[in-house]
Enzyme design. Structure first.
Site, PDB file in Angstrom:
ATOM      1  N   GLU A 108       0.853  -1.187   0.000  1.00  0.00           N
ATOM      2  CA  GLU A 108       0.000   0.000   0.000  1.00  0.00           C
ATOM      3  C   GLU A 108       0.889   1.238   0.000  1.00  0.00           C
ATOM      4  O   GLU A 108       1.892   1.281   0.727  1.00  0.00           O
ATOM      5  CB  GLU A 108      -0.902   0.094   1.245  1.00  0.00           C
ATOM      6  CG  GLU A 108      -2.016  -0.905   1.353  1.00  0.00           C
ATOM      7  CD  GLU A 108      -2.848  -0.703   2.625  1.00  0.00           C
ATOM      8  OE1 GLU A 108      -2.663   0.320   3.318  1.00  0.00           O
ATOM      9  OE2 GLU A 108      -3.672  -1.578   2.931  1.00  0.00           O
ATOM     10  N   GLU A 117     -14.073   5.495  -0.447  1.00  0.00           N
ATOM     11  CA  GLU A 117     -14.972   4.532   0.196  1.00  0.00           C
ATOM     12  C   GLU A 117     -15.728   5.210   1.336  1.00  0.00           C
ATOM     13  O   GLU A 117     -15.137   5.579   2.353  1.00  0.00           O
ATOM     14  CB  GLU A 117     -14.161   3.340   0.715  1.00  0.00           C
ATOM     15  CG  GLU A 117     -13.425   2.576  -0.373  1.00  0.00           C
ATOM     16  CD  GLU A 117     -12.457   1.543   0.182  1.00  0.00           C
ATOM     17  OE1 GLU A 117     -12.924   0.565   0.792  1.00  0.00           O
ATOM     18  OE2 GLU A 117     -11.237   1.729   0.009  1.00  0.00           O
ATOM     19  N   LYS A 163     -15.843   4.166   5.339  1.00  0.00           N
ATOM     20  CA  LYS A 163     -14.726   4.417   6.255  1.00  0.00           C
ATOM     21  C   LYS A 163     -15.012   5.646   7.102  1.00  0.00           C
ATOM     22  O   LYS A 163     -15.970   6.379   6.868  1.00  0.00           O
ATOM     23  CB  LYS A 163     -13.431   4.584   5.461  1.00  0.00           C
ATOM     24  CG  LYS A 163     -13.002   3.315   4.738  1.00  0.00           C
ATOM     25  CD  LYS A 163     -11.579   3.420   4.268  1.00  0.00           C
ATOM     26  CE  LYS A 163     -11.011   2.025   4.034  1.00  0.00           C
ATOM     27  NZ  LYS A 163      -9.565   2.076   3.818  1.00  0.00           N
TER      28      LYS A 163
END
Length: 338
Positions: free
Chosen positions: A262, A311, A314
């Site tokens: 990531e 998203e 979250k």
């Protein structure tokens, strides 16, 4: 993208009744596909978006069947996670690991699995004790299926596993992390698997704005910022990765590669989380990783951008704003993968 090939050569092998298709080369850049939102596209549309943007690699955080179905036959290289809440069961029960591999890997034989990430950022912590036993059981299940050479088993860690990170050559794991990581690194070394590391210059910069220049974090410094012995650092990303490489070398892991599982920059939710900064960071990251880092110069660094979509499931703020795309599939900002 710098010095990456998007051409795949498929080799087809029949192993224990399982058809396995795997590439002889991979791109250096992928994108993480999280699903914590109630307005995201269907997996088939997501896979089409990857293909239309020349994104050849993907990370998913659980073996979600509709995603795996959509990936069949695409040759998109995949990291699939064992979710953290499944670690204890897989660590204690080899038959559960066999079932996991059969149901998620063997049942999707036309998916180009690359790595299985056994847990995400659980080291150090209460669940860390389950990571290596779960990794071993998953590896054994892959071996039974004849897949241990095509699919590598690892775990994904955050850079908090470092007790020392500056200068990069002094990189060392914290004692808490090393208790768990030491045997894992030995396992990775024995099996030719990389360590997956989540690397976020954004957080390092935000936490140390008095001592880190934003240009160093965004790959926009005009020259060397940190001279560390023979190694010159022009960006924070390289320094963070090389600190982990130094830590690996200190504990007998010189041959263990790093895959950046990531990295990214948010586009809203904070004063430095802007569309401009996010575009600058991620485009420069794409352009840069083919060169490797000073400690591994010339060796392309496989890297996955976080993340594909904003998203809304979250926490409010920056957590909802890491995406390259809005849920309607429109880009948050222009980005070029080719």
């Amino acid at each position: 993208m710098a010095s990456q090939s998007s051409v795949y050569m498929a080799a087809i092998t029949l192993l224990l009744g399982v058809l396995v298709v795997f590439p002889t080369s991979v791109q250096s850049i992928g994108v993480c596909y999280g699903r914590l939102g109630n307005n995201l596209p269907q997996p088939s549309d997501v896979v089409a978006l990857y293909k239309s943007n020349n994104i050849g690699q993907m990370r998913i955080y659980d073996p979600y069947s509709p995603t795996l179905q959509a990936l069949q036959g695409t040759n998109i290289q995949l990291i699939v996670d064992v979710p953290n809440d499944g670690l204890q069961n897989l660590a204690s029960d080899a038959s559960a690991a066999n079932d996991w591999v059969q149901n998620n890997i063997q049942a999707n034989s036309d998916v180009s699995f690359r790595y299985i990430a056994v847990g995400n950022e659980v080291i150090p912590g209460d669940s860390a004790q389950y990571v290596l036993p779960a990794m071993k059981n998953i590896y054994s299940a892959l071996s039974t299926a004849g897949l241990q050479n095509q699919i590598k088993v690892s775990t994904s860690v955050a850079t908090v596993v470092l007790g020392v990170s500056y200068p990069p050559s002094h990189g060392a794991f914290s004692s808490d992390a090393l208790n768990t990581l030491g045997p894992i690194i030995q396992f990775l070394n024995e099996n030719g698997a990389p360590l997956l590391v989540n690397v976020y210059p954004y957080f390092s910069y935000v936490d140390n704005q008095g001592s880190i220049d934003i240009n160093y974090a965004l790959f926009t410094s005009s020259g060397t910022v940190v001279q560390d012995g023979q190694y010159s650092y022009q960006n924070l990303f390289d320094a963070m990765v090389d600190a982990v490489y130094a830590a690996l070398e200190n504990v007998g892991g010189s041959n263990v590669a790093i895959v950046v599982s990531e990295s990214g920059w948010p586009s809203a939710g904070d004063t430095v989380a802007t569309i401009s900064n996010a575009q600058t960071y991620n485009q420069n990251l794409i352009n840069h990783v083919g060169q490797g880092t000073p400690r591994r110069s010339g060796k392309a660094l496989e890297t996955y951008i976080f993340s594909m979509f904003n998203e809304n499931g979250k926490s409010a703020g920056i957590e909802q704003n890491w995406g390259l795309f809005y849920p309607n599939e429109q880009p948050v900002y222009p980005i070029n993968f080719s």
